[in-house]
Design a protein around this motif. Structure first.
Motif, mmCIF file in Angstrom:
data_model
loop_
_atom_site.group_PDB
_atom_site.id
_atom_site.type_symbol
_atom_site.label_atom_id
_atom_site.label_comp_id
_atom_site.label_asym_id
_atom_site.label_seq_id
_atom_site.Cartn_x
_atom_site.Cartn_y
_atom_site.Cartn_z
ATOM 1 N N LYS A 161 0.816 -1.219 0.000
ATOM 2 C CA LYS A 161 0.000 0.000 0.000
ATOM 3 C C LYS A 161 0.850 1.270 0.000
ATOM 4 O O LYS A 161 0.563 2.205 -0.754
ATOM 5 C CB LYS A 161 -0.911 -0.016 1.231
ATOM 6 N N ASP A 176 0.465 5.927 6.215
ATOM 7 C CA ASP A 176 -0.708 6.086 5.348
ATOM 8 C C ASP A 176 -1.525 7.340 5.655
ATOM 9 O O ASP A 176 -2.718 7.385 5.411
ATOM 10 C CB ASP A 176 -1.587 4.823 5.409
ATOM 11 N N ASN A 207 -6.633 3.830 3.464
ATOM 12 C CA ASN A 207 -6.716 2.382 3.633
ATOM 13 C C ASN A 207 -7.315 1.689 2.413
ATOM 14 O O ASN A 207 -7.263 0.472 2.303
ATOM 15 C CB ASN A 207 -7.567 2.044 4.847
HETATM 16 MG MG MG Z 1 -4.690 3.153 8.161
#
Ligand code: MG
Ligand code: UD1
Length: 486
Positions: free
Chosen positions: A16, A100, A225
Motif C-alpha cells: 500500500k 498512510d 486504507n
Molecule cells: Mg490506516
C-alpha cells in the motif's frame, strides 16, 4: 514510522505505502512531514514487500533511516514493539507516524511534540473531529474530558460509533512508558490483532497522563486504507498544491481540472489551462501558457513558451517556443528559443534550433536541426533501418520542402533546399537544391479522351474488370445511365 501493514483493503499486488499520490509514494509524505523535526533516529517498520519499501524509503529522504522487520503483521502495537527492539537503549520521546496519512503537516507534528513535553505526558495522541468517522478508532473521553481509551471501529458499540473524534495514529510516547505498556497489550479484539490504541487504557490505569491534541483541519489526518481514500487524499493534496501555486502567482483557470504533482515547479504569470497534467520533475518557467489538455512529464519549459493540446515526455522547450496543438515531444526532444513543433508533429532525440519551425505532420527522430530552418509539412526523418537508428543533420537556414524523406544517415548543408516530395538519401551540399523525384509527364487531352471512352461504353475497355462490367451491362441495360452519372 509504521509501514509494514498488509494493506488488505487495497487489494493490490504492491504494498500500500508504495502506491502513488500526486507523483510520490504514500510513504514519501510521512517521511517529508517528519524530516524537519530532525529526530535523533528514524526507524521504519517494514513487513509486506519489505525490500521494496525499504529501497523506496531510502531514495526518498536524505535523513538516515533504520529499518526493522515485522515478519508477521500482527497489528500496530506489535509494529511498535519491533521499533522498540530496534531502538535498543534509546531513552526519550518516540514519535510514531503511520505511513498512510499523507496530508499530515509539519506544524501539526511540532505542536504535538510541544504539547506532549509541556504536559509531561506518557502519551499524546493526535486526534480530529471528522464528518465520517467510519473505520477510525474513536476517542473515548471521561467525565473530566480526558482521554480514557480508544475503541476501534469494529469493536465499538453503537454509542461509541457516534463519537466524531477519532485517532489519527500519530503519537508521541515517553519511551519507557511505551515499552512497559506494550508488554501488556493483548489481542482480545475482533481482528485478533495487537492494537497500539490499547496502550491508552493501560497507561491511564497506571495513573499516567494521556494527552490529546486535535488537528486544526480534520482532512489532515485522513488515513488511506482503500483506493477510494487514495482518490480522496489525492484530490485534497492537489487542491493544496494548486492553492500554493496560485498564491505564488500562477493562474490556474480551473483548479479542479488541473493535475500538478508535488515535485513540479512553475514560474509566475504562467497560465495553466484545464485538463493539464504536470508530473514528475517538470519545470515550467514564467509567463508560459500551458494547456488546455497538456500532459508533461519530467519536462522543462522555459519562460514565455506555449504548450497546447500536447504530450511531452522528458522534453525541453526553449524560451518563447511553441508546441502544438497535437504535438508529441518524446525523450530527448529539445526546442531552442522561439522554435515550433506544430500540429501532428512527433519529435524524439532531436534538437530543433533557434527559431526553426516544424509546423505540420512531421516525424523528427535523432536529428540535429540548426537555427532558422523551415521543415515543410509531412517531412519525415527515416531514422530506423530495421536494425539501427541513424542521425539526420540539417544546417542553419536550410529549407526542407514538404513531404521530404530524409533517409538517415544524411546531412543537409547550411542554406540548402530540398524539393517537395524528395527522398533524400545522399548529403546535400550547403546552398544546393536537392530534388529527387520522377520528372512530371503531362499527357495532353487525356481527360477528354477518358470522358469519350466512358460515353461509348465500358464494352470498349479491356482487362478483366472492364469486361466483367460489360457482361453485366448487357444483361441489365437500365443500369448504364446511372453508372455514367457517377
Ligand atoms: Mg490506516
Ligand atoms: C489505525 C488505528 C486507528 C486509527 C487509524 C488512523 C490501530 C489499532 N488503529 O487503524 O485507531 O483511527 O489508524 O488512520 O492502531 N502497520 C504495521 N504493522 C501492522 C499493522 C499496521 O506496520 O501489523 C502499519 C500500516 O502499514 C499503517 C499503520 O500501521 O501504516 C496503520 O495500520 P492500518 O492497518 O492502516 O490501521 P487502521 O485500520 O487505519
Amino acid at each position: 514510522m509504521l509501514a509494514a501493514g498488509e494493506g488488505k483493503r487495497f487489494r493490490s499486488a504492491r504494498p500500500k505505502v508504495l502506491h502513488e499520490l500526486c507523483g510520490k509514494p504514500l510513504l514519501a509524505y510521512a517521511l517529508e512531514a517528519a524530516a524537519p523535526l530532525r529526530a535523533e533516529r528514524t526507524v521504519v517498520i517494514v513487513g509486506r514487500g519489505a525490500d521494496d519499501v525499504a529501497e523506496a524509503a531510502g531514495g526518498l529522504t536524505r535523513r538516515p533511516l533504520e529499518f526493522a522487520l515485522q515478519a508477521r503483521q500482527l497489528g500496530t502495537a506489535d509494529a511498535a514493539r519491533m521499533a522498540g527492539e530496534a531502538l535498543g537503549r534509546f531513552d526519550g520521546d518516540v514519535l510514531i507516524i503511520p505511513a498512510d496519512v499523507p496530508l499530515l503537516e509539519v506544524p501539526t507534528l511540532r505542536r504535538l511534540v510541544a504539547r506532549h513535553r509541556r504536559a509531561r505526558a506518557a502519551a499524546t495522541v493526535l486526534t480530529a473531529v471528522v464528518a465520517d468517522p467510519t473505520g477510525y478508532g474513536r476517542i473515548v473521553r471521561d467525565a473530566a474530558g480526558l482521554v480514557s481509551r480508544i475503541v476501534e471501529h469494529g469493536d465499538a458499540t453503537p454509542a461509541e460509533r457516534a463519537i466524531p473524534e477519532v485517532n489519527s495514529s500519530v503519537w508521541v510516547f515517553d519511551r519507557a512508558a511505551l515499552r512497559a505498556a506494550l508488554t501488556k497489550v493483548g489481542r482480545g479484539n475482533r481482528q485478533r490483532e495487537f492494537y497500539l490504541t490499547d496502550v491508552v487504557e493501560i497507561l491511564r490505569d497506571k495513573g499516567e497522563t494521556v494527552e490529546a491534541l486535535a488537528a486544526a483541519e480534520a482532512t489532515e489526518i485522513l488515513g488511506v486504507n482503500s483506493r477510494s481514500q487514495l482518490a480522496r487524499a489525492g484530490a485534497l493534496l492537489r487542491a493544496r498544491i494548486n492553492e500554493r501555486w496560485m498564491a505564488a502567482g500562477v493562474t490556474i483557470v480551473h483548479p479542479a481540472l488541473t493535475y500538478i504533482d508535488a515535485g513540479v515547479r512553475i514560474g509566475r504569470d504562467t497560465v495553466v489551462h484545464p485538463l493539464t497534467f504536470l508530473s514528475g520533475a517538470t519545470r515550467i518557467g514564467s509567463g508560459c501558457e500551458i494547456g488546455p489538455a497538456a500532459r508533461l512529464r519530467d519536462s522543462v519549459v522555459a519562460g514565455g513558451a506555449r504548450v497546447v493540446f500536447s504530450v511531452l515526455d522528458r522534453a525541453r522547450v526553449g524560451p518563447g517556443a511553441n508546441v502544438g496543438p497535437y504535438a508529441y515531444l518524446r525523450p530527448g526532444a529539445r526546442l531552442d528559443r522561439g522554435a515550433k513543433a506544430g500540429t501532428f508533429v512527433e519529435i524524439k532525440g532531436s534538437t530543433v534550433g533557434r527559431g526553426s519551425k516544424v509546423p505540420h505532420l512531421s516525424y523528427v527522430g535523432d536529428a540535429l536541426i540548426g537555427p532558422g530552418v523551415n521543415v515543410g509539412a509531412g517531412t519525415i526523418t527515416c531514422n530506423y533501418d530495421g536494425e539501427r537508428k541513424h542521425r539526420t543533420v540539417v544546417g542553419a537556414g536550410a529549407f526542407i520542402g514538404s513531404d521530404t524523406m530524409l533517409v538517415a544517415p544524411v546531412k543537409v548543408g547550411r542554406g540548402a533546399y530540398t524539393g517537395a516530395g524528395s527522398a533524400i538519401t545522399r548529403d546535400v551540399p550547403a546552398g544546393a537544391l536537392a530534388v529527387e523525384r520522377a520528372e512530371q509527364r503531362n499527357v495532353r487531352g487525356w481527360a477528354a479522351r477518358r470522358a469519350a471512352k466512358a460515353q461509348t461504353g465500358p464494352g470498349q475497355g479491356s482487362g478483366p474488370r472492364a469486361s466483367n462490367k460489360s457482361a453485366r451491362g448487357r444483361t441489365g441495360g437500365a443500369r448504364r445511365p446511372a453508372k455514367k452519372s457517377t
